[in-house]
Scaffold this active site. Structure first.
Site, PDB file in Angstrom:
ATOM      1  N   LYS A 298      83.088  80.133  69.508  1.00  0.00           N
ATOM      2  CA  LYS A 298      81.684  79.750  69.528  1.00  0.00           C
ATOM      3  C   LYS A 298      81.357  78.708  68.452  1.00  0.00           C
ATOM      4  CE  LYS A 298      79.863  83.681  72.025  1.00  0.00           C
ATOM      5  NZ  LYS A 298      78.959  84.852  72.031  1.00  0.00           N
ATOM      6  N   ARG A 333      85.673  90.356  73.065  1.00  0.00           N
ATOM      7  CA  ARG A 333      85.629  89.481  74.245  1.00  0.00           C
ATOM      8  C   ARG A 333      86.199  88.128  73.834  1.00  0.00           C
ATOM      9  NH1 ARG A 333      82.083  85.652  76.520  1.00  0.00           N
ATOM     10  NH2 ARG A 333      81.936  85.720  78.806  1.00  0.00           N
TER      11      ARG A 333
END
Length: 354
Positions: A298, A333
């Protein structure tokens, strides 16, 4: 009043702390906390007071019956065993591999547009050690535009159906009730919703299906969520939102044992907010349900590092996810399954030897 577990230890040190009354387990796992921060808001500011675990209960009792009851309930939720979730035991960290059947996802957009390619990539992740495959058909990256329901279903349904036939545990990453229904009919066992089942009909689908659910925190909408996110205190605001959504789900008939919570790293949060949440992840055990950390590749990694592109953020991702394991997260995840599995194995060996 919130309880932030700290002084976290593992292995024999954790067992000794619990037996000696100097610590309490995190989700009845292999970690224990030996001190805690008591966090509260007063006068428009947030305050924290630290205490050894052995003194926590005594302090709460000295504050009166209501405080003793509240702190006792939170501590019990923190330490309680997490039940099997989506058919998976939570006695070890679980790995969720990401398969985005989209042209515009920030990291793997375009890689899985052909169903057979997506299926092959997913099965390779399973071979590498993924316990769950999370299939998405709509990008929710910052600035992403929505797609039609029909298009989202067209993207995810054949992938989910094929993976279910291979007996893979599949999660559908969607915020739309009709997509949830189609995915569950195709064999998905988990609903992973960035809007925490707030969309029209989503809660009803989850209740009726009996599926496991992941409730994520997001401030705003994908198109605008990164424009100017603001919090009074990001970790506490996220906690309170997730607690409120868990309460709504329970009232509707979804037991806490079917719920996993995700603080939503990168969703309506700037780099400082993300760092604050990552630094206080043990707080979330007070929710009393399994926890998912999704920090893979991210943008916050680039913001806190040297501006790396998504494909070059694996080291920062692993740093965040290993911090999550040290905080007792039950599921990660990830895009990079094999690398994460290797890191988890080393972490497990080190924790067991402590």
């Amino acid at each position: 009043m919130h309880v932030l577990p700290s002084g976290i230890v593992a292995g024999e040190a954790a067992a000794a702390a619990i037996i000696g009354g100097h610590g309490w387990p995190l989700a009845d796992g292999k970690l224990a906390f030996t001190s805690a921060g008591i966090v509260w808001a007063e006068g428009g500011q947030n305050w924290i007071g630290m205490a050894p675990y052995a003194e926590l209960v005594a302090w709460a009792e000295a504050e009166g019956e209501d405080m003793a009851r509240h702190i006792g309930q939170v501590v019990q939720r923190i330490g309680a065993r997490r039940a099997e979730w989506a058919g998976l035991s939570l006695d070890r960290p679980r790995i969720m591999g990401i398969v985005n059947a989209t042209p515009d996802s920030f990291s793997d957009g375009g890689r899985n547009l052909v169903a057979q390619t997506a299926i092959a990539n997913a099965l390779a992740m399973v071979e590498a050690g993924a316990d769950i495959i999370d299939v998405g058909g709509e990008s929710t990256r910052p600035g992403a535009e929505p797609v039609s329901i029909d298009e989202e279903i067209r993207r995810v349904e054949p992938i989910i159906r094929a993976l279910a036939e291979w007996k893979v545990t599949v999660s559908v990453d969607t915020r739309h009730a009709p997509v949830m229904q189609a995915a569950l009919a195709a064999g998905a066992r988990i609903i992973n919703d960035v809007t925490a089942l707030e969309g029209p009909g989503s809660l009803e689908v989850a209740v009726q299906s009996g599926a496991a659910v992941i409730l994520m925190h997001m401030q705003g909408q994908p198109q605008t969520m990164q424009a100017d996110p603001r919090y009074t205190c990001a970790p506490l605001d996220v906690y309170d939102y997730l607690a409120s959504r868990i309460a709504v789900c329970e009232a509707a008939g979804i037991p806490r044992s079917r719920i996993m919570a995700d603080p939503g790293i990168g969703f309506g949060k700037n780099a400082a907010h993300n760092a604050q949440i990552l630094a206080t992840l043990p707080l979330l055990h007070g929710l009393g349900c399994p926890l998912l950390l999704a920090a893979s590749r991210k943008t916050f990694v680039a913001h806190l590092s040297q501006g790396e592109t998504p494909q070059h953020r694996l080291p920062g991702t692993l740093a965040a996810h290993l911090a999550g394991l040290n905080a007792g997260m039950q599921c990660l995840r990830v895009h990079d399954v094999a690398e994460t599995v290797q890191a988890v194995k080393i972490w497990q060996a080190m924790s067991a030897a402590a």
